[in-house]
Design an enzyme around this catalytic site. Structure first.
Site, mmCIF file in Angstrom:
data_model
loop_
_atom_site.group_PDB
_atom_site.id
_atom_site.type_symbol
_atom_site.label_atom_id
_atom_site.label_comp_id
_atom_site.label_asym_id
_atom_site.label_seq_id
_atom_site.Cartn_x
_atom_site.Cartn_y
_atom_site.Cartn_z
ATOM 1 N N GLY A 15 0.838 -1.210 0.000
ATOM 2 C CA GLY A 15 0.000 0.000 0.000
ATOM 3 C C GLY A 15 0.865 1.249 0.000
ATOM 4 N NE ARG A 76 -1.207 -4.801 -0.647
ATOM 5 C CZ ARG A 76 -1.996 -3.733 -0.395
ATOM 6 N NH1 ARG A 76 -2.969 -3.422 -1.212
ATOM 7 N NH2 ARG A 76 -1.796 -3.016 0.689
ATOM 8 N N GLY A 106 5.597 -2.205 3.676
ATOM 9 C CA GLY A 106 5.202 -2.751 4.967
ATOM 10 C C GLY A 106 5.809 -4.121 5.214
ATOM 11 C CG ASP A 107 3.880 -6.916 7.854
ATOM 12 O OD1 ASP A 107 3.211 -6.587 6.849
ATOM 13 O OD2 ASP A 107 3.369 -7.443 8.862
ATOM 14 C CB SER A 109 7.419 -4.560 1.203
ATOM 15 O OG SER A 109 6.182 -4.187 0.630
ATOM 16 C CB THR A 129 2.765 0.731 6.075
ATOM 17 O OG1 THR A 129 1.406 0.475 6.469
ATOM 18 C CG2 THR A 129 3.653 0.414 7.269
ATOM 19 C CG ASP A 131 -1.762 -0.277 7.888
ATOM 20 O OD1 ASP A 131 -2.658 0.550 7.700
ATOM 21 O OD2 ASP A 131 -1.551 -1.248 7.130
ATOM 22 C CG ASP A 133 1.177 -2.833 10.100
ATOM 23 O OD1 ASP A 133 2.111 -2.154 9.625
ATOM 24 O OD2 ASP A 133 0.462 -3.566 9.396
ATOM 25 N NE ARG A 175 -2.363 -4.497 5.884
ATOM 26 C CZ ARG A 175 -1.983 -4.999 4.721
ATOM 27 N NH1 ARG A 175 -1.892 -6.298 4.586
ATOM 28 N NH2 ARG A 175 -1.677 -4.232 3.716
ATOM 29 C CG HIS A 220 -22.226 16.466 18.880
ATOM 30 N ND1 HIS A 220 -22.285 17.587 19.676
ATOM 31 C CD2 HIS A 220 -20.938 16.360 18.470
ATOM 32 C CE1 HIS A 220 -21.101 18.139 19.747
ATOM 33 N NE2 HIS A 220 -20.255 17.410 19.040
ATOM 34 C CD GLU A 227 -8.469 -1.326 7.593
ATOM 35 O OE1 GLU A 227 -9.254 -1.116 6.664
ATOM 36 O OE2 GLU A 227 -7.240 -1.468 7.436
ATOM 37 C CG HIS A 262 -8.207 3.600 -0.478
ATOM 38 N ND1 HIS A 262 -9.343 2.834 -0.361
ATOM 39 C CD2 HIS A 262 -7.179 2.734 -0.578
ATOM 40 C CE1 HIS A 262 -9.020 1.559 -0.408
ATOM 41 N NE2 HIS A 262 -7.717 1.469 -0.538
HETATM 42 P P1 ADP Z 1 2.880 -4.379 2.686
HETATM 43 O O1 ADP Z 1 4.303 -4.373 2.269
HETATM 44 O O2 ADP Z 1 2.273 -3.012 2.717
HETATM 45 O O3 ADP Z 1 2.656 -5.182 3.964
HETATM 46 P P2 ADP Z 1 1.806 -6.616 1.151
HETATM 47 O O4 ADP Z 1 1.605 -7.489 2.336
HETATM 48 O O5 ADP Z 1 0.756 -6.590 0.112
HETATM 49 O O6 ADP Z 1 2.041 -5.090 1.539
HETATM 50 O O7 ADP Z 1 3.178 -7.075 0.486
HETATM 51 C C1 ADP Z 1 3.702 -6.403 -0.659
HETATM 52 C C2 ADP Z 1 4.376 -7.400 -1.567
HETATM 53 O O8 ADP Z 1 5.480 -8.010 -0.886
HETATM 54 C C3 ADP Z 1 3.517 -8.591 -1.996
HETATM 55 O O9 ADP Z 1 2.675 -8.296 -3.081
HETATM 56 C C4 ADP Z 1 4.560 -9.603 -2.389
HETATM 57 O O10 ADP Z 1 5.085 -9.352 -3.676
HETATM 58 C C5 ADP Z 1 5.646 -9.345 -1.360
HETATM 59 N N1 ADP Z 1 5.468 -10.304 -0.251
HETATM 60 C C6 ADP Z 1 4.503 -10.294 0.680
HETATM 61 N N2 ADP Z 1 4.594 -11.360 1.514
HETATM 62 C C7 ADP Z 1 5.669 -12.068 1.067
HETATM 63 C C8 ADP Z 1 6.289 -13.272 1.500
HETATM 64 N N3 ADP Z 1 5.827 -13.985 2.530
HETATM 65 N N4 ADP Z 1 7.368 -13.700 0.801
HETATM 66 C C9 ADP Z 1 7.839 -12.995 -0.249
HETATM 67 N N5 ADP Z 1 7.287 -11.852 -0.693
HETATM 68 C C10 ADP Z 1 6.229 -11.394 -0.066
HETATM 69 O O1 F6P Z 2 -1.741 -1.229 4.544
HETATM 70 C C1 F6P Z 2 -2.341 -0.026 4.199
HETATM 71 C C2 F6P Z 2 -3.831 -0.216 4.000
HETATM 72 O O2 F6P Z 2 -4.383 1.028 3.599
HETATM 73 C C3 F6P Z 2 -4.582 -0.775 5.186
HETATM 74 O O3 F6P Z 2 -4.822 0.200 6.170
HETATM 75 C C4 F6P Z 2 -5.821 -1.308 4.522
HETATM 76 O O4 F6P Z 2 -6.347 -2.388 5.264
HETATM 77 C C5 F6P Z 2 -5.310 -1.797 3.186
HETATM 78 O O5 F6P Z 2 -4.059 -1.159 2.967
HETATM 79 C C6 F6P Z 2 -6.219 -1.495 2.036
HETATM 80 O O6 F6P Z 2 -5.680 -2.104 0.917
HETATM 81 P P1 F6P Z 2 -6.076 -1.741 -0.588
HETATM 82 O O7 F6P Z 2 -5.252 -0.576 -0.986
HETATM 83 O O8 F6P Z 2 -5.695 -2.980 -1.331
HETATM 84 O O9 F6P Z 2 -7.527 -1.440 -0.627
#
Ligand code: ADP
Ligand code: F6P
Length: 332
Positions: A15, A76, A106-107, A109, A129, A131, A133, A175, A220, A227, A262
């Protein structure tokens, strides 16, 4: 300072978050200063798989510091998690001679960055991110901007709730993390705040609080719901539309539900996010230039530091209960 690497890449993944551009700028500028060539990789890991990368020059990062979103786009990439996708990504790095990558995300990535590092492409993760988180860092890039945006939006909802003697039930992002909800709830004077980290009883934590407010002359109300609560089918109360109906039924206060969505991800980053992003982007390239990879950048007690990716991913984070207690003591 002499660099141990000559070419690095930068990508944004997952994200988007306000401040990602400020990281890209700081990382690129640090690299240029140290004589390192920089490649922009478009659309996260997809860009690596597809070879969608370009050489940046010193002006490629001009005039982006103040912009929301990411000039490198983000995505993603399910394919990256497969052996085939991973191999293509490595081939692209080898083809262009990329010796290290700054991965902003984020995690999820971070997991990708760890996998690439284990296969010989040193990566440094930067927490981008909204979040908040990621356990290794006290603050993620984009969190401050998202909270400020949410606060301003809730202030506007308060105007209309006040005019109509209504209750506004607001869902914010995060999240599974309640940090945006908790902080915006305090900043916007919410009567109740529901977060996934703290179990709650709907009657005690929402209905009775509104009734107590009514008894004290309040007419009010703002209820902020993370979420991570409203999307959890096992929460026993349903999503925010159902929560609004329940509040109306139990308290008699006409209620409306709003999902901020968003809008929280966009907008010009705050000063705090720009400074955090600049410090972290600089540190990420500092590590790569020393030949150090498989690390993630964090901030703790206002010091920029770094951790092993694997260790960072295994750290646990909890909501700040002292802040949560303050919220409950002062909002009625
Ligand atoms: P964020 O980085 O914001 O947490 P995602 O969880 O969607 O977002 O992860 C982003 C991208 O990182 C994924 O689309 C994927 O390409 C890669 N990724 C996520 N989880 C894994 C994993 N367990 N192993 C390898 N690559 C991953
Ligand atoms: O991780 C950022 C975030 O905006 C979260 O807060 C939310 O749950 C999610 O991404 C929404 O994802 P998308 O952009 O795929 O709708």
């Amino acid at each position: 300072m002499d660099s141990k690497v000559k070419k690095i890449g930068i990508l944004t993944s997952g994200g988007d978050a306000p401040g990602m551009n400020a990281v890209i700028r700081a990382a690129a500028r640090t690299a240029f200063k140290r004589g390192i060539e920089v490649y922009g990789i478009n659309r996260g890991y997809n860009g690596l798989i597809e070879g969608d990368i370009f050489k940046m020059d010193v002006r490629s990062v001009s005039n982006i510091l103040q912009n929301g979103g990411t000039c490198l786009y983000t995505a993603r990439s399910p394919l990256f998690k497969t052996e085939e996708g991973m191999q293509k990504a490595i081939d692209t790095c080898k083809k262009h001679g990329i010796e290290g990558i700054v991965v902003i995300g984020g995690d999820g990535s971070y997991r990708g960055a760890r996998d690439l590092s284990l296969r010989g492409i040193p990566c440094v993760g930067v927490p981008g991110t909204i979040d908040n988180d990621i356990a290794s860092t006290e603050e993620t890039i984009g969190f401050d901007t998202a909270m400020n945006t949410a606060m301003i939006m809730i202030d506007r909802l308060r105007d209309t709730s006040q005019s109509h003697d209504r209750c506004s039930v607001v869902e914010v992002m995060g999240r599974r993390c309640g940090d945006i909800a908790l902080n915006t709830g305090i900043a916007a004077g919410a009567t109740a705040i529901l977060v996934p980290e703290v179990p709650f009883d709907f009657k005690t934590n929402v209905v009775d609080r509104i009734k107590e407010g009514q008894r004290l002359g309040k007419n009010h109300f703002i209820v902020v719901v993370a979420e991570g609560v409203s999307h959890n089918e096992e929460n026993g109360i349903g999503d925010i539309f159902e929560i609004a109906k329940l509040i109306e039924k139990e308290t008699g206060v006409e209620s409306r539900a709003t999902i901020l969505g968003h809008v929280q991800r966009g907008g010009s980053p705050t000063l705090r996010d720009r400074v955090l992003a600049s410090r972290m982007g600089n540190h990420a390239v500092d590590l790569l230039s020393q030949g150090i990879g498989n690390r993630v950048v964090s901030i703790r007690k206002n010091e920029i530091c770094d951790d092993d990716i694997f260790e960072a991913l295994n750290m646990k984070k909890d909501l700040d209960r002292k802040v949560y207690d303050v919220a409950y003591e002062i909002s009625f």
